[in-house]
Motif scaffolding. Structure first.
Motif, mmCIF file in Angstrom:
data_model
loop_
_atom_site.group_PDB
_atom_site.id
_atom_site.type_symbol
_atom_site.label_atom_id
_atom_site.label_comp_id
_atom_site.label_asym_id
_atom_site.label_seq_id
_atom_site.Cartn_x
_atom_site.Cartn_y
_atom_site.Cartn_z
ATOM 1 N N SER A 1 14.873 36.012 16.861
ATOM 2 C CA SER A 1 16.061 35.915 17.617
ATOM 3 C C SER A 1 17.444 35.756 16.745
ATOM 4 O O SER A 1 18.265 36.367 17.005
ATOM 5 C CB SER A 1 16.049 34.704 18.991
ATOM 6 O OG SER A 1 15.029 35.113 19.868
ATOM 7 N N ASN A 2 17.144 34.746 15.867
ATOM 8 C CA ASN A 2 18.361 34.287 14.971
ATOM 9 C C ASN A 2 17.693 34.298 13.592
ATOM 10 O O ASN A 2 16.508 33.662 13.439
ATOM 11 C CB ASN A 2 18.999 33.232 15.417
ATOM 12 C CG ASN A 2 19.753 33.225 16.805
ATOM 13 O OD1 ASN A 2 20.622 33.914 16.770
ATOM 14 N ND2 ASN A 2 18.966 32.792 17.635
ATOM 15 N N GLY B 1 17.718 41.532 20.678
ATOM 16 C CA GLY B 1 18.435 41.607 19.592
ATOM 17 C C GLY B 1 18.258 40.320 18.444
ATOM 18 O O GLY B 1 17.560 39.348 19.026
ATOM 19 N N ARG C 1 20.075 38.212 15.897
ATOM 20 C CA ARG C 1 21.204 37.810 15.363
ATOM 21 C C ARG C 1 21.059 37.310 13.748
ATOM 22 O O ARG C 1 20.508 36.277 13.571
ATOM 23 C CB ARG C 1 21.970 36.778 16.085
ATOM 24 C CG ARG C 1 23.476 36.371 15.383
ATOM 25 C CD ARG C 1 24.288 35.586 16.275
ATOM 26 N NE ARG C 1 24.298 35.635 17.671
ATOM 27 C CZ ARG C 1 25.085 36.597 18.147
ATOM 28 N NH1 ARG C 1 26.246 36.938 17.260
ATOM 29 N NH2 ARG C 1 25.376 36.731 19.485
#
Lengths: 114, 112
Positions: A9-10, A108, A110
């Motif tokens: 996610s990140n 997404g 990031r």
């Protein structure tokens, strides 16, 4: 799975390192897209896979960017020698028949390059 | 390359008012789609209108398409605070196997 899944996610990485971003599309969807979105901006098209056709790589910003789609399913977007300007949200989407049908997006990844 | 361009870039309205967003595109299309994005993450599909259609409705959404002007509009009636989001149009090409290309979006703020 029920939807498009992206991992991680990140991601925080140091400038110059390589990163791999993963996308699991909806099962049976032949089309898969990657987009990049900088803060407050629109979606920048990167690459498009459709079935067994050669991918449309026209949106890849440099040769540091590449993507694969193995077995017509999972896709990996690789960014080599990351730069600070690569920091953005990377979005993956899939659809059953390409641009003629709705696309389903993942949440997404990031990416932050420090 | 950017195919669609939304207008305005940002729109602020009071709850209960209607919101209209416009999209212009450059090349011939098979269809045009509208998407919504909350909090800068995944987009959600709202509506698809085909090139041989002129108007389409879905709940409080109304989409029009004018292929002669290469433009589309999205109308949200009786807006709610929960409609606050970014809205994007997306187009395909008409040559068959082409990707979806998105515009830059309209940021809608609905004030309660």
């Amino acid at each position: 799975g029920a939807g498009v899944s992206q991992s991680p996610s990140n991601k925080v990485t140091e400038k110059g390192k390589d990163v791999e971003l993963r996308c699991d599309p909806i099962s049976g969807h032949t089309a898969l897209y990657w987009y990049r979105q900088s803060l407050g901006q629109g979606l920048e098209f990167l690459i498009y896979f459709q079935g067994n056709s050669a991918p449309d790589k026209s949106g890849l910003p440099s040769d540091r960017f590449s993507a694969e789609r193995t077995g017509g399913s999972v896709s990996t977007l690789t960014i080599q020698r990351t730069q600070q300007e690569d920091s953005a949200v990377y979005l993956c989407a899939s659809s059953s028949t390409g641009g003629r049908t709705e696309a389903f997006f993942g949440q997404g990844t990031r990416l932050t390059v420090v | 390359s950017q195919q669609g361009e939304e207008d305005p870039q940002a729109l602020s309205i009071q709850e209960g008012e209607n919101a209209t967003m416009n999209c212009s595109y450059k090349t011939s299309i098979n269809n045009l789609q509208w998407y919504r994005q909350n909090s800068g993450r995944g987009l959600v599909h709202l509506i698809l209108i085909r090139s041989n259609e002129r108007e389409k409705h879905s709940g409080r959404l109304r989409v029009t398409l004018d292929t002669s002007k290469k433009s589309s509009s999205l109308l949200i009636t009786a807006s709610r605070a929960a409609d606050t989001a970014s809205y994007f149009c997306a187009t395909d090409g008409n040559s068959g196997n082409t990707p979806l290309v998105f515009g830059k979006g309209t940021r809608l703020s609905v004030i309660a």
